[in-house]
Design an enzyme around this catalytic site. Structure first.
Site, PDB file in Angstrom:
ATOM      1  N   HIS A 279     -23.248 -46.356 -28.441  1.00  0.00           N
ATOM      2  CA  HIS A 279     -22.489 -46.418 -30.144  1.00  0.00           C
ATOM      3  C   HIS A 279     -21.636 -44.910 -29.096  1.00  0.00           C
ATOM      4  O   HIS A 279     -20.583 -44.759 -28.711  1.00  0.00           O
ATOM      5  CB  HIS A 279     -23.705 -45.493 -30.875  1.00  0.00           C
ATOM      6  CG  HIS A 279     -23.811 -46.568 -31.403  1.00  0.00           C
ATOM      7  ND1 HIS A 279     -22.997 -47.431 -31.924  1.00  0.00           N
ATOM      8  CD2 HIS A 279     -24.675 -47.104 -32.365  1.00  0.00           C
ATOM      9  CE1 HIS A 279     -23.703 -47.716 -33.154  1.00  0.00           C
ATOM     10  NE2 HIS A 279     -24.660 -48.165 -33.047  1.00  0.00           N
ATOM     11  N   ASP A 330     -23.038 -54.908 -34.784  1.00  0.00           N
ATOM     12  CA  ASP A 330     -24.045 -53.807 -35.089  1.00  0.00           C
ATOM     13  C   ASP A 330     -24.599 -54.968 -36.542  1.00  0.00           C
ATOM     14  O   ASP A 330     -25.607 -55.139 -36.418  1.00  0.00           O
ATOM     15  CB  ASP A 330     -23.400 -52.731 -35.078  1.00  0.00           C
ATOM     16  CG  ASP A 330     -24.593 -51.126 -35.394  1.00  0.00           C
ATOM     17  OD1 ASP A 330     -26.230 -52.025 -35.594  1.00  0.00           O
ATOM     18  OD2 ASP A 330     -24.315 -50.328 -35.129  1.00  0.00           O
TER      19      ASP A 330
END
Length: 463
Positions: A279, A330
């Site tokens: 991220h 994800d």
């Protein structure tokens, strides 16, 4: 890796994306163990014709497979405004119902979808270890074993990353009720990693790494002990960690340590090319410059980062600093590499009001640059010999349908641009993983059985 010299199969592609770019009339020889042993451009047109444009399969470097079954269930407005933290409570309620059979069925369904879209490998950030009551299974590796079984059933390559999760907040706060399924002591965690390494040693389709969940979920002492123990088991094993995903995390980290998350990690941990920091949407330019100098990759998941309202990664600065990146799905609200790459670029366009941010060389292809860089960073983070059509690599090959309406009349880099930025529908026709065809004509080889098991698992969850 010891490619066999027997049982070779010769494939022929009129066009293929090789490490130095597209080439014509490419012969690809694959041995009986799924390794590419020879690649020749300008070759005679004999062998098994691929009948389309061959590109390397894309590694997916960040997945939580079970979340595929809850995609769409957190899209209703809450009473006080919604963000990552409110979504997390929905996730906790959902996973409280999952048993081993459901975990395996959901993962297999996800992996079949990933393969059909052009991913050929997945790094599973796996933090479910205990039963719904928080008790250990009789087999501590029960749920890890289910993930490996799902990967084998679907045919996808796997980097399995057991997660170390011990605290709910910076400073060592105890885990919450919703986190009870994640928690392992450091010794138990290392015992699990050791067992998985032993079980899968010699299997070229599986690599075992480790994943300290985040700086808020592991104390510095436990983190260092786990890293030292993991290095003793495999000194080159992949290490993945969430970092700087949300604004609250950033503020809490500064309050705890006086440092921002990426800043603290680079200064206090042995971050190098084995690492993938996932991220980084709250990292600033100074942090990213320091991180790029370590050789670590970043894992970017634009569809999930958008879904959760995380923010946007500073991609142009990361590229200027020479950083490597890969893409992941994800929470698995989307399962297409083209979609992740499209939104990676589009997010930058929206905040800068400019175009073609990932490739600034005049006349160069933005889509092809994104694809090539994600191949390299994804392979690095996966810790496997994938991401290229080249000798010594696994035979992970995606065949694009050159007659698909979005690709018709396009070739080489323009074809990749069209796939990423304007393809309606899916132009992926055939997919090979480790020398084995797992998708033909757009259909997965075990699609019906996997889908039936998935629907049965959802029915049990509803009941």
């Amino acid at each position: 890796m010891n490619p066999s010299t027997t049982a070779r199969t010769r494939y022929f592609a009129e066009s293929a994306l090789l490490p130095k770019g597209f080439a014509r009339d490419v012969a690809i020889e694959v041995d009986g163990e799924g390794w590419i042993v020879e690649v020749e451009a300008g070759a005679p047109s004999h062998g098994a014709a691929l009948g389309g444009v061959a590109v390397p399969g894309m590694p997916n470097l960040h997945s939580h497979a079970f979340q595929r079954a809850m995609a769409g269930l957190a899209e209703r407005a809450g009473p006080e405004g919604d963000d990552f933290w409110s979504w997390r409570e929905t996730m906790y309620r959902f996973l409280a119902r999952l048993g081993p059979e459901e975990v395996e069925a959901i993962a297999a369904q996800l992996y079949a979808e990933l393969l059909k879209a052009g991913y050929t490998a997945v790094a599973e950030f796996h933090y479910l270890h205990r039963d719904p009551r928080g008790n250990p299974y009789a087999d501590p590796a029960e749920l890890s074993r289910r993930i490996a079984a799902a990967a084998a059933a679907s045919g996808i390559g796997l980097t399995l990353l057991p997660v170390l999760y011990q605290t709910s907040q910076f400073g060592g706060a105890p885990p919450s009720e919703g986190q009870k399924r994640f928690v392992l002591g450091t010794d138990d965690f290392l015992a699990l990693v050791e067992r998985l390494i032993q079980q899968h040693r010699g299997d070229p389709q599986i690599r075992i790494g480790v994943a300290p969940h985040s700086l808020r979920a592991v104390t510095p002492d436990a983190l260092r002990a786990a890293l030292a123990g993991a290095a003793a088991l495999d000194g080159q094993g992949p290490i993945h960690m969430h970092v700087a995903e949300q604004v609250k995390e950033l503020r809490d980290c500064v309050a705890w340590s006086g440092k921002r998350p990426v800043e603290w990690a680079v200064e206090n941990l042995p971050v190098d090319a084995r690492w993938c920091l996932v991220h980084g949407t709250q990292a600033n330019e100074a942090e990213l410059s320091a991180l790029a100098a370590t050789g670590a990759a970043v894992g970017l998941c634009p569809s999930t980062e958008a879904n959760l309202g995380d923010g946007l990664f500073l991609l142009p600065h990361w590229l200027e600093a020479g950083g490597a990146f890969g893409i992941g799905t994800d929470a698995n609200v989307a399962t297409s590499p083209a979609e992740e790459l499209r939104w990676l670029e589009y997010g930058q366009r929206l905040i800068t009001k400019r175009r073609n941010l990932a490739e600034r060389r005049p006349g160069a292809s933005t889509g092809a640059a994104l694809y090539r860089r994600a191949l390299g960073g994804g392979a690095q983070a996966a810790g496997r010999a994938i991401g290229a059509i080249a000798p010594g690599q696994r035979a992970d090959i995606v065949v694009l349908d050159a007659d698909h309406p979005a690709l018709a009349g396009r070739s080489e880099d323009a074809l990749i641009d069209s796939w990423i930025f304007c393809a309606s529908g899916n132009p992926v026709r055939d997919v090979m993983v480790g020398g084995r065809w797992v998708v033909r004509g757009g259909a997965h080889c075990r699609e019906t059985a996997i889908a039936e098991a998935y629907r049965a698992a959802l029915a049990r969850l509803r009941s």
